[in-house]
Each structure stands twice: as C-alpha cells, then as structure tokens.
Write a protein that holds these residues in place. Structure first.
Motif, short mmCIF file in Angstrom:
data_model
loop_
_atom_site.label_atom_id
_atom_site.label_comp_id
_atom_site.label_asym_id
_atom_site.label_seq_id
_atom_site.Cartn_x
_atom_site.Cartn_y
_atom_site.Cartn_z
N UNK A 70 0.81 -1.15 0.15
CA UNK A 70 0.17 0.01 -0.04
C UNK A 70 0.93 1.36 -0.08
N UNK A 71 2.15 1.20 0.52
CA UNK A 71 2.85 2.29 0.55
C UNK A 71 3.31 3.01 -0.60
N UNK A 72 3.25 4.22 -1.03
CA UNK A 72 3.68 5.01 -2.15
C UNK A 72 5.08 5.31 -2.24
N UNK A 73 6.02 5.08 -0.98
CA UNK A 73 7.41 5.11 -1.09
C UNK A 73 7.97 4.06 -0.28
N UNK A 74 9.08 3.81 -0.81
CA UNK A 74 9.98 2.65 0.02
C UNK A 74 9.97 2.95 1.40
N UNK A 75 10.02 1.85 2.17
CA UNK A 75 9.98 2.20 3.68
C UNK A 75 11.24 1.44 4.53
N UNK A 76 11.64 2.05 5.16
CA UNK A 76 12.82 1.20 6.05
C UNK A 76 11.95 0.42 6.88
N UNK A 77 12.83 -0.56 7.47
CA UNK A 77 12.28 -1.64 8.41
C UNK A 77 11.52 -0.84 9.88
N UNK A 78 12.42 0.45 10.03
CA UNK A 78 12.22 1.11 11.30
C UNK A 78 10.65 1.78 11.05
N UNK B 198 16.16 0.62 2.47
CA UNK B 198 14.52 0.87 2.41
C UNK B 198 13.96 -0.11 1.43
N UNK B 199 12.81 -0.79 1.93
CA UNK B 199 12.24 -1.90 1.11
C UNK B 199 10.93 -1.57 0.31
N UNK B 200 10.88 -2.13 -1.00
CA UNK B 200 9.79 -2.00 -1.73
C UNK B 200 9.53 -3.33 -2.52
N UNK B 201 8.25 -3.33 -3.04
CA UNK B 201 7.89 -4.32 -4.10
C UNK B 201 8.16 -3.73 -5.37
N UNK B 202 8.47 -4.42 -6.38
CA UNK B 202 8.55 -3.95 -7.68
C UNK B 202 8.50 -5.15 -8.62
#
Lengths: 206, 266, 206
Positions: free
Chosen positions: A17-25, A60-64
């Motif tokens: 759902x995130x619009x930006x990559x997110x760090x684990x924190x 930072x993590x994201x799906x692609x």
C-alpha cells in the motif's frame, strides 16, 4: 500456499500500500513497534521467484516487478529521465567517489562542469549536498541519495558495478597519489597518500 | 581491470546521452564531431581508445601526434576550436619535445612524470565513463522494473489527547481573577518611636549614668519586634544628634560591634 | 514456493504495475493475446490468504490490501499533550462564565486570546459553539460540553469552587506571591508558604 502469519501479512499489506519505499523502522512504527526483520526476510524469499519482488535499496524496502519482465511492461511514454552524457558522467563520479566536491569532479573530467549538470542530478533526487570539505574555501561536497540506489536497483553503494575492481586498481584514488606510487618517489606524497586513504575509508563507512 | 578498459561500453548505451560523439571510425566524420567532445581530455581519451591497447600501455607520443594532427586538420578545415583545445595542443607539443630532446636534468617535473600524469588522468576518466555506462545499463526503476501502479497509500492521522486536571483548571481561574482584580494598596499603621521621644529618653538616661553604655540598653522594653526596630533606629539617630551637640560621645570597637555611648559633663 | 510459470508471473506483474483495474481481455492484449483466465484463477488462489489479494470487480481485476488489514492503511497515532497555560485559563473562563464570547474571554483574561486556543479546546472536545450573542456583530458564544464535565469528574458546573472558596484556598493570591511561596523565598512569606503547601496537598487529594 499456507497462510502466512499475521505479522508477515501486515508487513506485506503495508509495503504493497505504501507509495514510497519504507525502512524497517518505518514499517515497525506503522505496525505499532513489532520487529519486522524476520517478516521482511520471509517475504523476500516468498516473492523471489514471482512476477513481483521485494527488494531492499539503501536500507529501504519496496515491491517492484521482476526485472526479467521489463520487456512486457515497458510503457509507451518514457518515464525515465534522459540524462545528458555530462550528467551521467558526473553522477558516476559522485557515486564512486562520494563525498566529492565540484573541483574534484572537474579534475577527473578535465572540463568545467556546468552548475546545471549538478542541479539536474539534485532535481532528480539522486544527488544531494552533504556538507563542506574542511579545506580552504570550504567547498560544498556531494553524495548520492537513497533514491539513487532505489532507481538504479542497488542494495547499497557496495553494489555499484565494478567498484571493488576500481578501488583495487587504485582508479578511485587521486592522480597525485597514483603518481607518487608509480614514480616511487619517497617522501613526496606519503602524507597525501595517507590522508587520501583516510578519506576513502570514510567514504566507505558512508 | 581489463574488463573495464576493453569494454566498448561507450557505444552500448549512448542512446541515453545527448550530443554524444559516436566514436566515428572514419576520419572525415571525426573532424565534424568537434562539438561532441566534452573537452580536450575527452578527445584524447577517444583517440587513445583507437590505439586499441590497454590504457596502461598506451603510447603517449603516438597519442600526442594524433591529437596535434587532429587539431591541425580541424584548423585547416577552418572549424572553430575552443581555446582549451588549443591550450592542450600547445602543452602536448611541449611535452613531445621534452620527451624527444636530450634530457634536461633540471626539468621538474620531468617529462616522463607529465606523460604518466596524463595517462593516469585518462585511465580515471575512462573508468568513470565505463562506470556510468554500466550504471545506466542496470535495471532501472520506471524503465525495467515498476512500482505498484495504484498503491492505496498509508495515512497516519495524528490525534491529540489533551491533558488537563481539575486543579490546573481551578488554579488557572484563580490566577486570572487575581491578575485582573483591581489592585489596592493598604498602608497599615505601625507602632513607631518618634525621634523626639528617643532624644528625650536617651538624653535623660545619659544624665544619670556617666559610664559607657551600649545603645541597645537605652531602648524601652517592649515585646513588639517592629517597635523595637523603630526604637533602635530612632535612638541611633538621637545618639548622633547628641554627639553633634557635644552632649555625648560614641565609640565602636569594630564594624557591626556594639555601639557604646556615654554622656559628657557640660 | 515453486516458481510460477511465466504467464502467471507476467499477469502478476502487469496487474501490480497497472494504474487501474484491468479486464482479462485488456491483460491478454497487453501480453500479446495469451489466454490469461487460468493464470488469473491461479493468482487469485495463491493470494487468497495473503496480506494482499487479487479481486475481480465488475469483470476487472486488481490487487488490493486484504480487507481484514484495511485498518493498516489508515493509522491513528495518539499523542498525549498537556494543555498550555493560556488554553487552561480560557477553558476555566468558559467554564465559569458560559456562555461567553471571545471578546468577553479576552476582557476577563486581560490578554488577547489566539483563535487557535479555542480551536484546541474544541478539538479536545471540552468546548463548543452554542450560538451567537444577540448584540451587534452577533459574536459566537462558547460553552463547555458534557465531555468536559466527565473529564474533570464534575457532575455539573455547580461543582466548580466559588470565588470565596478559591480565595480561602489561596488561589486568588497574585502569581508573584504564590511563586515566592513555592520557591520558599525566606522572609517574604513564611506563613503563606506553609498554607500554600497545605492547599496544594488538599487539592491533590481531591
């Protein structure tokens, strides 16, 4: 497929759902402080062979979408910024030498770098000013951003293509150091070589 | 390293670049491509790559000749050359002569060092040019890989939980009232001993005793501490006044010590 | 997890990257005419228990966050914040004088009251607008809410101590005296300090 545990599902949904990559924190904060490391690792493994993948870029993590499907997904309108040759070279120099001043970039390229070239890279969000070098004139120094790693699919700067070979070959050291080493002139540039070594160490820690 | 130096990466991804010299192989094209070079070092690097050897084994003399020939022919064709190309040409001509002529021991830096420096600079530029090409060839987000097209997005709504307790509320009201209440100054009546009464008391007591006496012993006995302070002050002033009139003398052994007083017989 | 076949991966990536839900026909066209029905069914089953699901709505397909995790998309973070002194004073004035206009609050406080202060009290749910005063300009008038009474443990506004009680409790002493007492300035107000201490003890017991 068995149902993944609730935390894994929550991390999966959050990153989808995130619009930006997110760090684990950031993910952890969003999920009320849960430890998400294991869930991230599990998701990364689950998706590794699928058409969509979970990747880490600059912490930072994201799906692609999977890179091998690029030919199916390429869109008509070009979304990727076209870079001039000068901008591409400057970007590479910043990435492989960071942090680096404009004068240092120019000494490698042998030509003055238009202010606009660095501006283009900063506007793209790939390069930013990270401080000033503590030498006379206190020049501004530049480095790459997490967005740079995200865009070019790099987990970290250690992933830069060929960086280990370049470093081993001394091609990331200043000409002066290489010259002193090649000419084997004792005492000419020992101090310089040393300080340069310290600098590149620092850069590695970045 | 050879992988980097030998890779023809320059020509692989040039569609990313605008106004690129496309490393033309035939000379005629070469002379028309002057705008394509990013300065003299760039032109030198391209000429060096035409030698098709490792940059570490490049012949600097050969490179200098190629560069100078290039500049001469460009001038013959009346192409406009930027000043830095000409500066480089002059420098390379000097370098060539220094390398060929009998060795001048005084020369510092030596021509060999200058040649090596040029070679090192070309290696570094080549390394970065290859690195740039390899960077651009990676799977790039938005070109080769894609983010989710329509992410729902995450929203965090901040909600304030305001805290205030009963005492703070009531106290705040009390302070508002206290702050805005009309201010009235009340001056209370105080018991005092006047200077006149002190004068008459001290002078009459001095008349009956000729020994030194402490000032405090002249004070009237009284329980009220506020009257005591007033009496002490008035009696002190009375003692000074009597001393001024020559009716008494004052003595104090040390600062803040007991103040002694005795009458003078007229 | 075994690697899904290439068509399934392609459909998965296509739907992931799509900016709008896609019909099976549109996906098929995008993928060069392949029959995607089976792939869609397989993907739907694969994702059925995950944090993300593949759903069909009106013959068009899209990925969405699992319904039971929808709360993750919109999080509320609660921050405990102490009411400022100014806001506490305004709240007290509203409580003692309601209904009251902003101009009246200002004249009682003797200080201008920022609009934001009343907004904070309304956000806290302790004050609300109850109408307009029937005077020129028709100013808005404020009063406390039932939540105000609940929060402060009052059964009605009549429970608020009266002026005489406040005075007896020393709460009408000017700020300076109360401060001096609190700081235990010697000689200035020994007796007062003692009584103030007693009062605040009492107050805390309340």
């Amino acid at each position: 497929m068995t149902r993944p545990d609730d935390l894994v599902r929550a991390v999966e949904a959050t990153l989808f759902a995130a619009t930006e990559p997110m760090s684990a924190e950031a993910i952890s904060t969003h999920l009320g402080g849960a430890d998400v490391k294991a869930a991230l690792a599990q998701l990364q493994a689950t998706y590794s062979e699928r058409g969509v993948q979970l990747v880490e870029r600059g912490r930072r993590w994201h799906f692609q979408t999977a890179p091998d499907l690029a030919h199916l997904l390429r869109r008509e309108r070009e979304e990727v910024r076209r870079l001039s040759r000068a901008a591409t070279e400057v970007l590479a120099i910043v990435a492989y030498h960071e942090p680096v001043s404009r004068a240092e970039i120019e000494s490698i390229r042998g030509v003055q770098t238009a202010k606009g070239t660095l501006d283009v890279l900063m506007e793209a969000g790939w390069v930013r000013i990270v401080g000033r070098r503590d030498v006379p004139g206190r020049p501004v120094i530049y480095a790459t951003t997490p967005e740079f790693l995200t865009h070019f699919g790099l987990s970290s700067r250690r992933d830069l293509p060929g960086i280990d070979e370049l470093r081993a070959a001394g091609l990331l050291d200043p000409v002066e150091d290489a010259l002193a080493a090649a000419m084997d002139v004792p005492g000419q540039a020992e101090g310089e070589a040393e300080s340069a070594a310290t600098e590149s160490d620092e850069a590695e820690h970045d | 390293m050879s992988e980097l130096d030998d890779s023809p990466a320059l020509t692989l991804f040039e569609d990313e670049w605008q106004g690129v010299a496309t490393a033309p192989q035939d000379d005629a094209a070469l002379y028309l491509e002057l705008d394509g070079w990013e300065g003299p070092l760039d032109l030198l690097l391209d000429l060096a790559r035409r030698q098709k050897v490792d940059l570490r084994r490049i012949s600097i003399l050969e490179l200098v000749d190629q560069y100078l020939t290039y500049i001469e022919r460009a001038e013959a064709l009346r192409l406009e050359l930027a000043a830095d190309y000409l500066v480089m040409a002059a420098w390379l001509a000097y370098l060539k002569s220094a390398l060929l002529l009998p060795r001048d021991e005084q020369a510092d830096p030596s021509p060999e060092e200058l040649a090596l420096r040029l070679q090192l600079r070309l290696q570094r530029l080549a390394a970065m040019r290859d690195a740039a090409a390899r960077l651009l060839a990676r799977d790039r987000l938005g070109r080769d890989t894609f983010l989710r097209g329509a992410p729902e997005g995450l929203r965090v709504d901040r909600k304030n939980n305001w805290q205030c307790d009963w005492f703070a509320l009531v106290q705040a009201y009390g302070q508002v009232k206290a702050r805005t209440a009309p201010v009235v100054h009340m001056v209370r009546d105080r018991m005092v001993m006047t200077l006149d009464s002190a004068l008459s008391r001290v002078s009459s007591m001095l008349g009956v005793n000729l020994d030194w006496m402490e000032l405090r012993d002249f004070l009237p006995p009284h329980a009220d501490p506020r009257l005591k302070r007033s009496a002490l002050a008035s009696s002190f002033v009375a003692a000074l006044e009597l001393a001024r009139l020559g009716k008494a003398e004052l003595q104090q052994e040390q600062t803040f010590g007991p103040l002694l007083l005795r009458g003078i017989k007229a």
